[in-house]
Design an enzyme around this catalytic site. Sequence first.
Site, PDB file in Angstrom:
ATOM      1  N   HIS A  40       0.821  -1.210   0.000  1.00  0.00           N
ATOM      2  CA  HIS A  40       0.000   0.000   0.000  1.00  0.00           C
ATOM      3  C   HIS A  40       0.858   1.265   0.000  1.00  0.00           C
ATOM      4  O   HIS A  40       2.039   1.243   0.363  1.00  0.00           O
ATOM      5  CB  HIS A  40      -0.918   0.015   1.221  1.00  0.00           C
ATOM      6  CG  HIS A  40      -0.169  -0.007   2.519  1.00  0.00           C
ATOM      7  ND1 HIS A  40       0.395   1.111   3.078  1.00  0.00           N
ATOM      8  CD2 HIS A  40       0.134  -1.022   3.356  1.00  0.00           C
ATOM      9  CE1 HIS A  40       0.999   0.799   4.203  1.00  0.00           C
ATOM     10  NE2 HIS A  40       0.864  -0.491   4.406  1.00  0.00           N
TER      11      HIS A  40
ATOM     12  N   GLU B  59      -2.128  -7.366   7.571  1.00  0.00           N
ATOM     13  CA  GLU B  59      -0.807  -7.283   8.194  1.00  0.00           C
ATOM     14  C   GLU B  59      -0.807  -8.012   9.539  1.00  0.00           C
ATOM     15  O   GLU B  59      -1.859  -8.259  10.133  1.00  0.00           O
ATOM     16  CB  GLU B  59      -0.418  -5.810   8.373  1.00  0.00           C
ATOM     17  CG  GLU B  59       0.954  -5.555   8.998  1.00  0.00           C
ATOM     18  CD  GLU B  59       2.112  -6.161   8.227  1.00  0.00           C
ATOM     19  OE1 GLU B  59       2.241  -7.410   8.268  1.00  0.00           O
ATOM     20  OE2 GLU B  59       2.889  -5.407   7.606  1.00  0.00           O
TER      21      GLU B  59
END
Length: 229
Positions: A33, A109
Site C-alpha cells: 500500500h 498485516e
Amino acid sequence: DADRRAAQAVATPSSGWAPADMGAPATFVLLRHGETPLTPQKRFSGSGGSDPSLSGIGREQAEKVAAALARRGTVQAVVASPLARTRETARIVAARLGLDVAVEDGLRETDFGAWEGLTFGEVRERYPEDLDAWLASPDVGPTGGGESFAATADRVAEARDKLLAEYRGRTVLLVTHVTPIKTMIRLALGAPPEALFRMELSAASLSAVAYYADGNASVRLFNDTSHLR
C-alpha cells in the site's frame, strides 16, 4: 506448515525450469500500500492498531502505480487486504484498470500487539526482553498477545493457496502489506523465517511471483519502485 510445504516444493524433482506443457502460471503481482502518516516514521502499523488511511503522498503513489499497471495491461483481477490503507490503494488502482476489488482477510498485516504505533527504538526501550525473544524466534509474538511471524506465515500461505485455486492461470494484483509480501517471497524461495529481516520493502513497491501447476514458484520481481520516479 507453511515452511514445510515450501521446502517440499523446492525439493521436488520437477522444480526448476517449468515444462513447456505446464500451462500459464498464476502470477501474483504484490503491491505494498501507499504511505500513511505512520510510514515515514517507521512505526509498527499492523492489523491491531489505528488502521490509518493513506496520506496525500500515499494517494499520489497509488495513482502512479495505477498508471504504470494500466500501461502494462496485464492485471486481470484485484484483491486487497481488509485494512483501510490497502483498500484505498486498491480502489485507486482498480478504478484505473476498470476492475472491481475483492477483499481477502488472510492478506492483512501482522497484529503487533502493544507495539502498534511505536518505533523500533521505542519498543527496544519499553520491552527489551520481549523484542529480543521476537527477533530470535518466529514463534514468538509481540508484547500483549500480538501475532507471531509463524502464525502470519500459516495464514498467508492459506490465503495464497485459496487465491491460487480461484485465479488459476491469471495475473492478479494483491494489495497488501510488508509482512505478507515478504512472507510470500520467502516461501517462494524456500528461505528461512529470518529472511524477513533481510528484505527492504518500500511503500507502493511492486513485487511478483509466478506459481506453476506442479507447485514450483518463480520470483519475477522484488521491491520495484521505478514507477514512483
